[in-house]
Design a protein around this motif. Structure first.
Motif, PDB file in Angstrom:
ATOM      1  N   LYS A 174       9.329 -65.592 -16.302  1.00  0.00           N
ATOM      2  CA  LYS A 174       9.954 -66.009 -15.217  1.00  0.00           C
ATOM      3  C   LYS A 174       9.155 -67.856 -15.079  1.00  0.00           C
ATOM      4  CE  LYS A 174       9.113 -63.946 -11.511  1.00  0.00           C
ATOM      5  NZ  LYS A 174       7.509 -63.636 -10.593  1.00  0.00           N
TER       6      LYS A 174
ATOM      7  N   TRP B  65       6.697 -60.299 -18.012  1.00  0.00           N
ATOM      8  CA  TRP B  65       7.377 -60.815 -17.111  1.00  0.00           C
ATOM      9  C   TRP B  65       7.142 -62.344 -15.997  1.00  0.00           C
ATOM     10  CZ3 TRP B  65      11.817 -60.493 -16.542  1.00  0.00           C
ATOM     11  CH2 TRP B  65      12.409 -61.125 -14.585  1.00  0.00           C
ATOM     12  N   ASN B  66       5.271 -62.372 -16.136  1.00  0.00           N
ATOM     13  CA  ASN B  66       5.374 -63.999 -15.021  1.00  0.00           C
ATOM     14  C   ASN B  66       5.197 -64.786 -16.664  1.00  0.00           C
ATOM     15  OD1 ASN B  66       2.686 -61.982 -13.545  1.00  0.00           O
ATOM     16  ND2 ASN B  66       3.610 -62.764 -12.597  1.00  0.00           N
TER      17      ASN B  66
ATOM     18  N   ASP C 293       5.720 -68.348 -14.433  1.00  0.00           N
ATOM     19  CA  ASP C 293       4.541 -69.060 -13.397  1.00  0.00           C
ATOM     20  C   ASP C 293       3.576 -68.787 -14.661  1.00  0.00           C
ATOM     21  OD1 ASP C 293       6.322 -69.096 -11.426  1.00  0.00           O
ATOM     22  OD2 ASP C 293       6.174 -66.213 -11.910  1.00  0.00           O
TER      23      ASP C 293
END
Length: 197
Positions: free
Chosen positions: A98, A94-95, A100
């Protein structure tokens, strides 16, 4: 190209591994109680803070003064399995989605380490942090901090698409043999206290 590759690969892998992610989340809730995810602010690209998420692997056990017990006392057998199999890292996809994190790059460590780095070690933040990296396939937590940082900086200076492919391939191999999970005599990795600059 790297960011696009990261996004599409993370999306594809997330779909493929969704059943495993759901099962692991259920087991974490069942065996550890409390929150399924561990959330912590870590330094990202250029040291900019972001919230990294992982599956929780430790109990929320405190001593008489309300301080967390040592990792060795909070890390359960199930948590150790998640770490040794790297299943605890799956939410970091998920990071990556996103933006990140990257699939490959220096591992994001603790914010409190930032003032302890030498100027050379700090260059590890010149690349987006990764789920896996050059240090992870060359010893992981069995390395000393200095060795790990040298490998991180080497990656920053030599990163390429084909190097990332090589690291991803070798990561799968490392995960299967469960090599370098912890430092000698430690449940995970000893705390970084600086390099005596």
């Amino acid at each position: 190209m790297k960011k696009s590759f990261d996004f599409f690969m993370a999306f594809f892998v997330s779909i493929i591994l969704l059943p495993i992610i759901i099962v692991v989340a259920f087991l974490v809730h069942l065996k550890l109680a409390g929150p399924v995810l561990f959330r912590q602010v870590r330094p990202g690209l250029n040291g900019k803070p972001f919230e990294m998420i992982k599956f929780r692997t430790m109990k929320d056990a405190l001593d008489a003064d309300g301080n967390p017990l040592p990792d060795s006392e909070r890390l359960t057998a199930f948590g150790q399995f998640l770490r040794s199999s790297s299943l605890d890292e799956l939410p970091e996809l998920w990071n990556v989605l996103k933006g990140d994190m990257s699939l490959v790059g220096p591992r994001p460590l603790l914010m409190e380490y930032l003032p302890l780095y030498s100027a050379e070690q700090c260059r590890r933040h010149d690349a987006r942090p990764g789920i896996t990296g050059w240090a992870q396939i060359n010893g992981r937590n069995a390395l000393s901090w200095e060795e790990k940082f040298k490998l991180d900086v080497w990656y920053v200076d030599n990163q390429s698409f084909w190097l990332d492919i090589k690291i991803l391939f070798l990561t799968v191999k490392k995960v299967l043999v469960r090599d370098g999970i912890s430092a000698e005599g430690e449940a995970t990795m000893s705390k970084f206290t600086g390099s005596g600059r």
